[in-house]
Structure formats: C-alpha cells, structure tokens
Design an enzyme around this catalytic site. Structure first.
Site, PDB file in Angstrom:
ATOM      1  CB  ALA A 265      17.093   3.635 -36.900  1.00  0.00           C
ATOM      2  CG  MET A 266      12.451   6.991 -33.157  1.00  0.00           C
ATOM      3  SD  MET A 266      13.278   8.677 -32.728  1.00  0.00           S
ATOM      4  CE  MET A 266      13.241   8.520 -31.125  1.00  0.00           C
ATOM      5  CD  GLU A 267      17.029   8.258 -30.438  1.00  0.00           C
ATOM      6  OE1 GLU A 267      16.876   7.876 -31.705  1.00  0.00           O
ATOM      7  OE2 GLU A 267      17.126   9.211 -30.090  1.00  0.00           O
ATOM      8  CG  ASN A 268      10.796   4.531 -30.787  1.00  0.00           C
ATOM      9  OD1 ASN A 268      10.649   5.810 -30.780  1.00  0.00           O
ATOM     10  ND2 ASN A 268      10.751   3.861 -32.030  1.00  0.00           N
ATOM     11  CD  GLU A 301      19.065   4.523 -33.728  1.00  0.00           C
ATOM     12  OE1 GLU A 301      18.327   5.304 -32.848  1.00  0.00           O
ATOM     13  OE2 GLU A 301      19.497   5.456 -34.798  1.00  0.00           O
ATOM     14  CD  GLU A 323      20.401  11.641 -32.567  1.00  0.00           C
ATOM     15  OE1 GLU A 323      21.267  10.759 -32.890  1.00  0.00           O
ATOM     16  OE2 GLU A 323      19.303  11.516 -32.394  1.00  0.00           O
TER      17      GLU A 323
HETATM   18 ZN   LIG Z   1      20.552   9.041 -33.102  1.00  0.00          ZN
END
Ligand SMILES: [Zn+2]
Length: 847
Positions: A265-268, A301, A323
């Site tokens: 996943a990506m925390e945009n 996220e 992270e």
């Molecule tokens: Zn992360």
C-alpha cells in the site's frame, strides 16, 4: 555526482492539470509552479523522467515572460531549463507543458488492467510515486524536503471516476464527452505523496469519522468486500487522532484498491492506494491471517497520515523512522481494535524474522547514510519495518507508554507541515521523558546487529553478559544498552526486575536461588537469550507457568542458537518434545519453520524419519485441539488448527490426515460453509501436496475465477505446492506468460525456488529467464524474488548460485544479495556440520 537538487530555486505551490488517455496509455500535462528564486539564475534544475517537455517559460507578476529551452539528463532523471537572460530573485511562476506515458512497470503514473465478469478488459490509471517516481508523472523537485501545496485538476472521460489527494471542488463537462475535475488544495507536502487515480472505480458510502468522510474504492464487482477495511479504517482514524492529539491533516480519506500494485500500500495523503489483498476481503470467508493483513496495512497507512505525511523525513535516510514508526503504530491500533488477536504477541514472529536477517554479518544499521536516492530502495525491508518497530516498542516499554506518547505529540507539534530527522524525535521523547534518549537508542539504530544475552547462575542470583549474535563466526563485536525485564520464581513467589545491561557483565542479586528465570520477560526486547544448561533445564520444566510469548522466544532463541552452531541440532530436536502439547500458535510457527528448514537441509532418504518426528511432535497438540472449532477457544488456537493440519498432512505425511483433508475439501466444494476459513488454506495445501493433474486443473480454474483477492492468492500459491515436476513446470510457465500479474509472479517464483520439490526446476528456469523477468517485474518484487536462492541448500547449488551472479552481474541494491548469499552459507554450513548426527538421529526414529 551531486544527488541533491540546488536550493537556489524552490517550489511553493504546484497547479497541475493532467489529461490521461487510458486507451493510448499516454497523458498530457500542464503545470504552473509558484517558485521563489533566491539568487539570479540562468537555469532551473528539477527532476523529470520519461517525460517530453514541450514548452517552458517563467512569468512574473509585472507581466515579464522569459521562455526557456530544455536539456534532459536521462541518467540523472533531471531537466535543466535554460534561459537566455538571468532570472532575478523573487517570486515567479514556472509554466510547463509536457507529455508522458502510462507505463506498465507499476511506478510513476502507470496503467493497471482488469477483466470484469463478462471477460471485458478495463484500464485504471494510478500513481505510485515513492520513493522517486513523481518525476515520471510531472516535472518536480522530487525530494521530500521540497514541500509544497498541490492544486490538481484531472480531465477524464465522463463515465470514469477521478480521485486525488483532496476533495473535489468542481466537476465541469467539456461538452466533448469529458469532464474537468478540480480538487481542493492539499496541505504543504512532499511530491512522493501526490496521487491520481482514474478509472471505472466505485466507492462505498462515506463513513464520517469526526469531520472526515472515509470511503473505500474498488472495481465495481468487488464493492461487497469493502466493509472490513472501512471498519478498521474508521477505528484507526479515530484512534490516531486521539493518540497523536492532532486532527487528521486531510479533508477526506479515500482507500483505493488498485488491481496491479507493486507494494502492499502507499500512504498518499487522503488517497491511500492498496493492492487488492490488502484492502478487500470477505470477512466471513477469510482466514484470520488474511483479515489481520488487511487490518495491519490499513492501520499502518493511516498512521502515516501524521507520521510521514504531516511530518516528513528530511532525506531518504529517514525512511526507517517513517516505516518503523508506522509499523509500531499499526500494532498499537490493531491491538486496541481487537485485543483478542494478541497482536503484540504475534508480532514476536515478525521480530524473530528481522533478527534472522540482523544476525548476518551482512546486516546493516537501521539508519545509514543515503546519498543517491535509489540507495534507499534497499531500505524497504525487514530491518526497517520489523526491527525498527521492535526497537521503538522496546523504548516505549522502557519509558512507559504515556511518556512515549507525550514525546510523539511534542515531535508532531514541533515539526508539522515540515521535515524532521531522527534526532528530532529523540529530542522530543527526551524532553517528555526527562532523560537522554540517544544514549540508549544510538546503539540500536546506528550499529548493525543485536546482542545475545547469556544468563548464568551466580550464587543465589544471576550473572548477565552480552555479545553480538551471529550465525557465522567472525562478525565484528558490538555492545548495546539493553533494557532487560527479568522474571524469576523465587520461593514460590514471582520477582520482576527491570534493568539496563551495559558493557561487560552484570550480576543480579535475587533473594534466593530461583526455581526458574525468564530474561526478556514479555518478549519486547530486541535480543536473544542463551541460558546456561541448568537454567535451561529448569525453564523447560516450568513451561506451563510461562506466558506464550516467553515460550515462543525460548524455542525461537534455541533454534537460532542451533543454526549458529551453539546448540547441537539433536539437542534442539530433543527439546521440541517439551512443546508437543503446546497449543500456542506462535510456538508452533517456530517449530514448523524449523522442521521446514530441516527438510530442505537433509537428504531425501531422511525425509521419512523427519515425517515421523513431525507426527510425533504435532500429534498431541492436534489431538488436544480436535478437528472442529470449539466455542471457547482463543482466536490463536483457531488458527493453530489449520497450521497443524497443514504440517501433519504435508511434511508429516500422515495418510489419515491427508485423506480426511481431501474429504473435507470435497465437502467445501459443495458447501462453502462446511469448513472453517482458518482450516481451508491447509486443506488446499494438502490437496496440492497429494494431488495430480486433475487437482491442478481444478486449482488453476479456481485461481482464474476467484471470488475474492484472497481466494485468488490461495489457489495461485497452491499451484506451487504440487510435487510432480511437470505440474511445477507449468506453474513456472505461468510466471512468464502474463497469466499471473507481474505484482504476484516474482513472489510465486520465490516460493518455488525455496520449495522442497520445485527448487531445482525453478533454479534452472530462473537462470534461463531472468533477463525477461527483470524487464517485466516491478523492481522491488524482482529484488525479493531472489531471496528464493536461500532455499538451494547444497554445496553444489551454492557454488552454482555464486557462479551465476558472478557472470550476470545482477545488482539488487544495498546488501540484499550479500544477505541472500550468507543465508545460504548458514544453511549449507549447518548441513555440513550436522549431516551425520541428523542422519543417525532421524533414521532411528520409530515409524
Ligand atoms: Zn509504510
């Protein structure tokens, strides 16, 4: 080479207008960047990659316009804009027009495709900008410290949804079948957090969390799988607002499942993207592991919205903190959401996995200097996430949870909308705790490895000492400040002591010689423990009085000591009998992992002996649990049942278990509800293990027509669990012919490379096709694929692995390859050292 962009010109705000053409897989962009010029310049340097920049100009408020020319440096991924006359200091607008390609490499602005139930293909355009791929979407100052506000406009076909970081402020039809979608301004943030998603996606009705609407987005057919993520998302958002003491920094929160997605996943900010398995799940049909994965990733996220998005690392060396902290917070949130999942206890397995890598000579410090941005790609590993989170947990427990939280609040308050360094967090925590944090933490963060703490009797008390733990001899020494929690049974009472173990030895007085003693009680310490023989004997006699996490650490540490040569393998196998009635899932994860390791190490003739041993060790626990779930059993016991069935039915080669599993699977095919979801994955594994052509065809069909992302994964990996070479060869073909998504194929290859029956075949296959794989697979997944070579346990294979990498000169970044080589060396030297003793031991076991 200079890796940082000059700071003579800095961006303050971007207005971006992008028009993707999903069919042609291209996009067109117009961009206005409000910049501040600090000194007269004749060139502006920023990042751009795989873009064609058609025009460049700078404008000033007084109407001055200067047109520039473009020089692209593809290797440096930079664009230099050259102007005929100097640009004076002050505010300017940089105006750009450019075009780009929606690539298939799952980075930058890329395209993802999926088929609907009718078999019709659809395209989604999505972004993945971390670490340094925003430059593939639009020309920008693509470094985390160049924060700016973003005003995004997307021009898309009328029937498609368009999502970006902020709320939509207007949607205007163009009259030509398209619409212009304008989004509100974002907060000041880094380029790697910008996101655009365009496609036939649908959203759930928003859930309001305070003032924030939260929605889950996915392809239309999967909306029924969005509920669970929405629940954990809503809980986590509220939890973090309270914990951090600051409101959520966005104006809405969208969680989007993208059919093709390289990472988890990506925390945009406000538009978090996920691979489908990490977001969409059928709560009734999923196993606990699958549900936990969704909960973990969603919470992780969301934790980033503050820690990462609101306050951001100044440079890529700070990835670890980003992270590690999000992982730590994820555990805290999930533990608060579902206390019955015992998330801090099950985290023990992740901690042990990180210690597996960190026990190598080729480990690295958690934080290290990153010069070239791409060097940080190797940071996305177990050491960053799991060791980093372990170390933070150790500190939190040492300082006290409230003090730790106060320090975090102070840190966010001081640095919000800005950038910060590791030292800034230590400063804030130190201010909250009234003690210097770097003294404790620097050893854990800036030095590689971790200690093994040896415990010996010393009069009526104990003597503790530390040295660095390594699997192979010869690694350099190290010293840490080790927070130790010690629990001892003395005269039938329990004594607890908290202390800091520093260099050298330390004695710990006790009122009387203990009946037993646990060092690292509660398991939050990031170190291993080695007990002197008499203490180990006493502890093994008191297993029933230990907490599950303490039993887990005991067996995990003993197996690590065995792999390092400090404990004979036969002693370890004797020790495993003590756990044969244990019904803790963590304990069994270590035991099953150690048996699987042995299976890869021993010669095929000894496998029957190992199978008998496994049946003996696991049989009693299985009998205690029984086949049917009990109403009063714990969540973890329910999961253990599946694990034991799988172990006994595969490596344990238990004919009765195999038959029963196959019958149960047949019942499941007729009736979904006939089998507990936690047992189903084990049944599938056993059907593959014992199955042939017919089962293979059935599983392949199930994979292609799966009803949930989890089901798709289950049957996909099951295709690697058959034993006939011709079937495994077919599975290998699937990794190359486009039938398996490039987000999954490298992981399937990894599974085959380290599998008992597929590894030789897979190794030959990979040697033949690695160049195509390098082109087709996302970079991060390609790197992890090679981890599979650690399963090629023989001196001959080991030589071949080295020869292959010597001749191909494959570069995996950081110490990744050296770690794989060393893990293979650890296994081969174990094999060489223990072969004779294991042969004697296993061939004597009664069938
Ligand atoms: Zn992360």
């Amino acid at each position: 080479m200079e890796f940082r962009l000059p700071a003579t010109v800095v961006p303050n705000r971007y207005d971006l207008r992008l028009e993707p053409d999903l069919d042609a897989a291209t996009f067109r962009g117009e961009e206005v960047v409000q910049i501040t010029v600090a000194e007269p310049v004749t060139e502006i340097v920023l990042n751009a990659a795989e873009l064609v920049i058609e025009s460049v100009a700078v404008e000033r408020g007084d109407g001055t316009v200067v047109h520039g020319s473009v020089a692209l440096d593809a290797d440096a991924e930079r664009a230099r804009f050259l102007f005929p006359s100097p640009i004076d200091p002050g505010p300017w607008r940089l105006r750009l027009v450019f075009t780009g390609v929606l690539n298939d490499r799952l980075h930058g602005f890329y395209r993802s495709t999926y088929k609907d139930d009718a078999g019709v293909s659809h395209t989604v355009a999505a972004t993945q900008f971390e670490s340094t791929d925003a430059r593939r979407g639009f020309p920008c100052w693509d470094e985390p410290a160049f924060k700016a506000a973003f005003g995004v406009t997307l021009v898309v076909p009328e029937g498609l949804a368009a999502v970006s970081n902020a709320l939509i402020t207007s949607e205007t039809p163009t009259g030509t079948g398209k619409k212009v979608v304008t989004f509100a301004d974002t907060i000041r943030m880094s380029t790697y957090l910008v996101a655009f998603v365009v496609g036939e996606l649908e959203a759930t009705d928003p859930v309001m969390v305070g003032n924030t609407p939260l929605r889950v987005w996915c392809v239309p057919a999967k909306k029924r799988l969005a509920r669970f993520a929405s629940d954990v998302g809503a809980f986590s958002l509220d939890f973090f607002e309270r914990y951090y003491g600051l409101p959520y920094p966005g104006d809405k929160l969208d969680l989007l499942a993208i059919p093709d997605f390289a990472a988890g996943a990506m925390e945009n900010l406000g538009a978090i993207t996920f691979r489908e398995t990490a977001l969409l799940v059928d709560e009734a049909a999923a196993s606990h592991v699958e549900l936990q994965r969704v909960a973990d990733v969603v919470a992780h996220e969301l934790a980033h919205m503050w820690f990462g998005d609101l306050v951001t690392m100044a440079w890529w060396n700070g990835i670890w903190l980003n992270e590690a902290f999000a992982t730590f917070m994820e555990l805290l949130a999930v533990d608060a959401w579902k206390p019955e999942w015992s998330r801090w206890v099950t985290f023990g397995i992740s901690r042990a996995a990180a210690m597996g890598v960190d026990g190598l000579e080729n480990t690295r410090p958690i934080e290290f200097e990153v010069r070239a941005p791409r060097d940080c790609e190797a940071m996305f590993d177990l050491l960053t996430y799991e060791k980093g989170a372990s170390v933070l947990r150790m500190l939190e427990q040492h300082l006290g949870a409230d003090v730790f939280r106060d320090g975090v609040r102070l840190y966010l308050e001081r640095h919000r909308f800005g950038n910060a360094e590791t030292s800034d967090l230590w400063k804030a925590l130190g201010d909250a705790a009234g003690q210097p944090i770097p003294e404790i933490m620097d050893g854990w963060i800036f030095h590689p490895g971790y200690p093994v703490v040896s415990v010996e009797p010393d009069g009526s008390g104990l003597k503790l000492s530390q040295r660095r733990f390594t699997y192979l001899e010869g690694a350099p020494a190290g010293q840490w400040r080790v927070p130790v929690l010690l629990r001892a049974s003395v005269k039938k009472g329990i004594v607890e002591k908290r202390l800091l173990l520093e260099a050298g030895e330390r004695t710990v007085p006790l009122p009387a010689a203990p009946d037993w003693v646990v060092v690292n009680a509660g398991g939050d310490g990031c170190y291993r423990v080695r007990y002197a023989a008499p203490l180990l004997k006493k502890l093994l006699g008191a297993l029933g009085r230990l907490e599950p996490i303490d039993r887990f650490n005991l067996v995990s540490d003993c197996f690590a000591l065995t792999q390092s040569g400090a404990m004979p393998a036969t002693d370890y196998l004797d020790l495993t009998t003590r756990f044969s009635t244990d019904t803790d899932r963590n304990v069994w994860t270590v035991l099953a992992g150690s048996f699987a390791f042995l299976a890869r190490v021993i010669t095929p003739e000894l496998r029957r002996g190992l199978a008998s041993l496994i049946r003996h060790r696991a049989g009693s626990s299985m009998e205690r649990l029984g086949w049917e779930p009990q109403p009063d059993e714990s969540e973890l016991q329910r999961q253990l049942r599946g694990d034991l069935i799988r172990l006994i039915g595969t490596l344990g080669e238990d004919g009765a278990m195999q038959e029963r599993a196959r019958d149960a699977y047949t019942r499941y095919r007729d009736n979904d509800m006939a089998v507990d979801p936690n047992v189903l994955p084990a049944l599938i594994a056993i059907v593959a293990w014992t199955g042939g052509e017919e089962e293979y065809a059935g599983f392949l069909d199930r994979f292609k027509h799966a009803r949930t992302p989890q089901e798709e994964q289950r049957y996909l990996y099951a295709l690697a669990g058959f034993r006939q070479p011709e079937l495994l060869a077919r599975t290998l073909e699937l990794t190359m012919n486009g039938e398996v998504r490039s987000q999954d194929a490298p992981f399937l290859v990894r599974t085959l490379l380290s599998s008992l029956y597929g590894r030789g075949l897979a190794w030959d296959f990979v040697k033949q096709h690695w160049e195509t794989m390098a082109r087709q697979y996302p970079g991060s997944a390609y790197r992890r694929m090679w981890e599979g070579v650690t399963g090629l346990v023989s001196a001959e294979w080991e030589r071949d692995v080295h020869a292959f990498f010597d001749s191909t000169q494959i570069v995996l970044g950081g110490k990744t390859l050296a770690q794989y080589f060393e893990q293979l060396r650890v296994a081969v030297s174990f094999q060489e050292r223990e072969a004779t003793a294991l042969a004697t031991y296993l061939s004597r076991i009664k069938r």
